[in-house]
Design a protein around this motif. Structure first.
Motif, PDB file in Angstrom:
ATOM      1  N   LEU A   1       0.850  -1.181   0.000  1.00  0.00           N
ATOM      2  CA  LEU A   1       0.000   0.000   0.000  1.00  0.00           C
ATOM      3  C   LEU A   1       0.883   1.227   0.000  1.00  0.00           C
ATOM      4  CD1 LEU A   1      -2.912   1.240   0.361  1.00  0.00           C
ATOM      5  CD2 LEU A   1      -2.419   1.252   2.809  1.00  0.00           C
ATOM      6  N   MET A   2       0.540   2.201  -0.812  1.00  0.00           N
ATOM      7  CA  MET A   2       1.218   3.484  -0.801  1.00  0.00           C
ATOM      8  C   MET A   2       0.175   4.565  -0.610  1.00  0.00           C
ATOM      9  SD  MET A   2       3.668   5.314  -3.680  1.00  0.00           S
ATOM     10  CE  MET A   2       5.059   4.208  -3.374  1.00  0.00           C
ATOM     11  N   GLY A   3       0.537   5.561   0.161  1.00  0.00           N
ATOM     12  CA  GLY A   3      -0.361   6.672   0.385  1.00  0.00           C
ATOM     13  C   GLY A   3       0.359   7.990   0.257  1.00  0.00           C
ATOM     14  N   TRP A   4      -0.358   8.981  -0.234  1.00  0.00           N
ATOM     15  CA  TRP A   4       0.108  10.355  -0.238  1.00  0.00           C
ATOM     16  C   TRP A   4      -0.681  11.140   0.795  1.00  0.00           C
ATOM     17  CZ3 TRP A   4       4.377  12.220  -2.367  1.00  0.00           C
ATOM     18  CH2 TRP A   4       4.944  11.553  -3.451  1.00  0.00           C
TER      19      TRP A   4
ATOM     20  N   ALA B   1      -4.512  10.365  -1.096  1.00  0.00           N
ATOM     21  CA  ALA B   1      -4.820   9.267  -2.000  1.00  0.00           C
ATOM     22  C   ALA B   1      -4.084   8.026  -1.554  1.00  0.00           C
ATOM     23  CB  ALA B   1      -4.436   9.614  -3.446  1.00  0.00           C
ATOM     24  N   THR B   2      -4.619   6.878  -1.921  1.00  0.00           N
ATOM     25  CA  THR B   2      -3.966   5.607  -1.638  1.00  0.00           C
ATOM     26  C   THR B   2      -3.951   4.756  -2.891  1.00  0.00           C
ATOM     27  OG1 THR B   2      -5.964   4.424  -0.916  1.00  0.00           O
ATOM     28  CG2 THR B   2      -4.738   5.646   0.765  1.00  0.00           C
TER      29      THR B   2
ATOM     30  N   SER C   1      -5.763  -0.753  -6.863  1.00  0.00           N
ATOM     31  CA  SER C   1      -6.935  -0.013  -6.407  1.00  0.00           C
ATOM     32  C   SER C   1      -6.525   1.332  -5.837  1.00  0.00           C
ATOM     33  CB  SER C   1      -7.694  -0.811  -5.351  1.00  0.00           C
ATOM     34  OG  SER C   1      -8.168  -2.035  -5.876  1.00  0.00           O
ATOM     35  N   THR C   2      -7.322   2.347  -6.098  1.00  0.00           N
ATOM     36  CA  THR C   2      -7.029   3.695  -5.635  1.00  0.00           C
ATOM     37  C   THR C   2      -8.196   4.273  -4.858  1.00  0.00           C
ATOM     38  OG1 THR C   2      -7.808   4.655  -7.723  1.00  0.00           O
ATOM     39  CG2 THR C   2      -5.448   4.199  -7.528  1.00  0.00           C
ATOM     40  N   THR C   3      -7.878   5.160  -3.953  1.00  0.00           N
ATOM     41  CA  THR C   3      -8.861   5.980  -3.281  1.00  0.00           C
ATOM     42  C   THR C   3      -8.351   7.407  -3.283  1.00  0.00           C
ATOM     43  OG1 THR C   3      -7.968   5.760  -1.029  1.00  0.00           O
ATOM     44  CG2 THR C   3      -9.510   4.059  -1.783  1.00  0.00           C
ATOM     45  N   TYR C   4      -9.291   8.365  -3.204  1.00  0.00           N
ATOM     46  CA  TYR C   4      -8.944   9.776  -3.218  1.00  0.00           C
ATOM     47  C   TYR C   4      -9.780  10.524  -2.209  1.00  0.00           C
ATOM     48  CZ  TYR C   4      -6.915   8.559  -7.738  1.00  0.00           C
ATOM     49  OH  TYR C   4      -6.189   7.969  -8.742  1.00  0.00           O
ATOM     50  N   ALA C   5      -9.176  11.515  -1.625  1.00  0.00           N
ATOM     51  CA  ALA C   5      -9.943  12.431  -0.811  1.00  0.00           C
ATOM     52  C   ALA C   5     -10.931  13.181  -1.689  1.00  0.00           C
ATOM     53  CB  ALA C   5      -9.017  13.420  -0.107  1.00  0.00           C
TER      54      ALA C   5
ATOM     55  N   ILE D   1       4.571   4.155   2.667  1.00  0.00           N
ATOM     56  CA  ILE D   1       4.304   2.819   2.157  1.00  0.00           C
ATOM     57  C   ILE D   1       4.098   1.855   3.313  1.00  0.00           C
ATOM     58  CG2 ILE D   1       5.559   3.177   0.004  1.00  0.00           C
ATOM     59  CD1 ILE D   1       7.787   1.353   1.234  1.00  0.00           C
ATOM     60  N   ARG D   2       3.367   0.814   3.023  1.00  0.00           N
ATOM     61  CA  ARG D   2       3.186  -0.281   3.948  1.00  0.00           C
ATOM     62  C   ARG D   2       3.726  -1.528   3.278  1.00  0.00           C
ATOM     63  NH1 ARG D   2      -2.291  -0.697   7.068  1.00  0.00           N
ATOM     64  NH2 ARG D   2      -1.074   0.805   8.319  1.00  0.00           N
TER      65      ARG D   2
END
Length: 118
Positions: free
Chosen positions: A31-34, A47-48, A54-58, A95-96
């Motif tokens: 997993l990576m996140g900003w 965002a992830t 797979s992505t997610t966004y604020a 990152i995880r």
């Protein structure tokens, strides 16, 4: 050793674009996140991206930011369009990874400054 190389910040005019890069070495991320932290504000998740794509966004960046990856280089990219002054802040990559002991570990990169101003 797990290390993150972060780049891409800078000064841009409103409506402009920037691309942030986060290259991870030493381990494959699951997993990576900003994240970002604006002046006088708490750090927030932007965002992830999972290793599966797979992505997610604020809500504040949906439709303007795109999170992508280069799996071969273990690198994530945050393409930012239509930047506005409220996007200003220090952006961080996290990152995880899954260690050989089966545990998950988080690693933070250095911050990169994004400034949106005329």
């Amino acid at each position: 050793q797990v290390q993150l190389a972060v780049s891409g910040g800078g000064l841009v005019q409103p409506g402009g674009s920037l691309r942030l890069s986060c290259a991870a070495s030493g381990s494959i991320f699951t997993l990576m996140g900003w994240y970002r932290q604006g002046p006088g504000k708490q750090r927030e998740l932007v965002a992830t991206l999972t290793s599966g794509g797979s992505t997610t966004y604020a809500d504040s960046v949906k439709g303007r930011f795109t999170f992508s990856r280069d799996s071969a280089q273990n690198t994530g990219y945050l393409q930012m369009h239509s930047l506005q002054p409220e996007d200003t802040g220090v952006y961080y990559c996290k990152i995880r990874v899954g260690a050989t002991d089966g545990r998950l570990h988080d690693f933070w990169g250095q911050g990169t400054q994004v400034t949106v101003s005329s």
